[in-house]
Design a protein around this motif. Sequence first.
Motif, PDB file in Angstrom:
ATOM      1  N   ALA A  19      43.433  76.321  60.580  1.00 22.88           N
ATOM      2  CA  ALA A  19      42.910  75.067  61.118  1.00 22.88           C
ATOM      3  C   ALA A  19      41.914  75.398  62.226  1.00 22.88           C
ATOM      4  O   ALA A  19      42.040  76.427  62.885  1.00 22.88           O
ATOM      5  N   CYS A  38      45.604  71.442  58.171  1.00 25.78           N
ATOM      6  CA  CYS A  38      46.501  71.211  57.034  1.00 25.78           C
ATOM      7  C   CYS A  38      47.331  69.942  57.214  1.00 25.78           C
ATOM      8  O   CYS A  38      47.814  69.380  56.232  1.00 25.78           O
ATOM      9  N   ASN A  39      47.510  69.520  58.477  1.00 29.06           N
ATOM     10  CA  ASN A  39      48.329  68.334  58.730  1.00 29.06           C
ATOM     11  C   ASN A  39      47.950  67.715  60.071  1.00 29.06           C
ATOM     12  O   ASN A  39      47.216  68.311  60.862  1.00 29.06           O
ATOM     13  N   THR A  40      48.462  66.505  60.306  1.00 32.52           N
ATOM     14  CA  THR A  40      48.149  65.764  61.527  1.00 32.52           C
ATOM     15  C   THR A  40      48.635  66.499  62.769  1.00 32.52           C
ATOM     16  O   THR A  40      47.979  66.484  63.810  1.00 32.52           O
ATOM     17  N   TYR A  41      49.779  67.163  62.685  1.00 29.65           N
ATOM     18  CA  TYR A  41      50.308  67.906  63.822  1.00 29.65           C
ATOM     19  C   TYR A  41      49.303  68.962  64.278  1.00 29.65           C
ATOM     20  O   TYR A  41      49.025  69.097  65.468  1.00 29.65           O
ATOM     21  N   GLN A  42      48.755  69.728  63.341  1.00 29.43           N
ATOM     22  CA  GLN A  42      47.765  70.744  63.691  1.00 29.43           C
ATOM     23  C   GLN A  42      46.521  70.106  64.306  1.00 29.43           C
ATOM     24  O   GLN A  42      45.976  70.611  65.286  1.00 29.43           O
ATOM     25  N   SER A  67      42.394  59.390  58.819  1.00 30.88           N
ATOM     26  CA  SER A  67      42.822  60.555  59.591  1.00 30.88           C
ATOM     27  C   SER A  67      44.237  60.426  60.135  1.00 30.88           C
ATOM     28  O   SER A  67      44.922  61.421  60.340  1.00 30.88           O
ATOM     29  N   GLU A  97      44.539  67.680  45.536  1.00 37.97           N
ATOM     30  CA  GLU A  97      44.775  67.655  46.972  1.00 37.97           C
ATOM     31  C   GLU A  97      44.518  69.041  47.540  1.00 37.97           C
ATOM     32  O   GLU A  97      45.161  70.005  47.164  1.00 37.97           O
ATOM     33  N   PRO A  99      44.409  71.997  50.432  1.00 37.48           N
ATOM     34  CA  PRO A  99      45.341  72.361  51.496  1.00 37.48           C
ATOM     35  C   PRO A  99      44.827  71.944  52.874  1.00 37.48           C
ATOM     36  O   PRO A  99      45.595  71.783  53.800  1.00 37.48           O
ATOM     37  N   ARG A 101      42.423  69.251  55.307  1.00 33.61           N
ATOM     38  CA  ARG A 101      41.846  67.908  55.384  1.00 33.61           C
ATOM     39  C   ARG A 101      40.885  67.846  56.561  1.00 33.61           C
ATOM     40  O   ARG A 101      41.084  68.510  57.561  1.00 33.61           O
ATOM     41  N   TYR A 103      39.849  65.762  59.581  1.00 29.83           N
ATOM     42  CA  TYR A 103      40.391  64.689  60.428  1.00 29.83           C
ATOM     43  C   TYR A 103      39.303  64.051  61.277  1.00 29.83           C
ATOM     44  O   TYR A 103      39.336  62.852  61.526  1.00 29.83           O
TER      45      TYR A 103
END
Length: 113
Positions: A19, A38-42, A67, A97, A99, A101, A103
Amino acid sequence: MLWNKGVVAVIRHAGKVVAYAAMLRCGSDEVAGPVIACNTYQARRLLSFLFSQHNGASIRVVLRQQSGLAEWLNSIGIAKVSTGTAMRRGKAHAGMEAPFRTYALASNQFGFP
């Protein structure tokens, strides 16, 4: 070019960048983006780090509509003004999908020559 113009934060896993996010100066503002994770947390971790490096600055983030970060940004004092539309070349691949995204988008306001 982003690497030479601003601050870039990365998250590594097993020696690989999984990320990243950038923060660049644009006039009197700091602009965060792109944010790729890879995810919202990152994405939140990356932005939190970048924001901590620019305490008190006027910050802009151009979010993608999907996002999932608008509510969080609002809760930390970054108000929603608008969202951006990502451009892409060619057709989207339905059902695939990735790996990673996007944001937040890289701003068209950077003023690269």
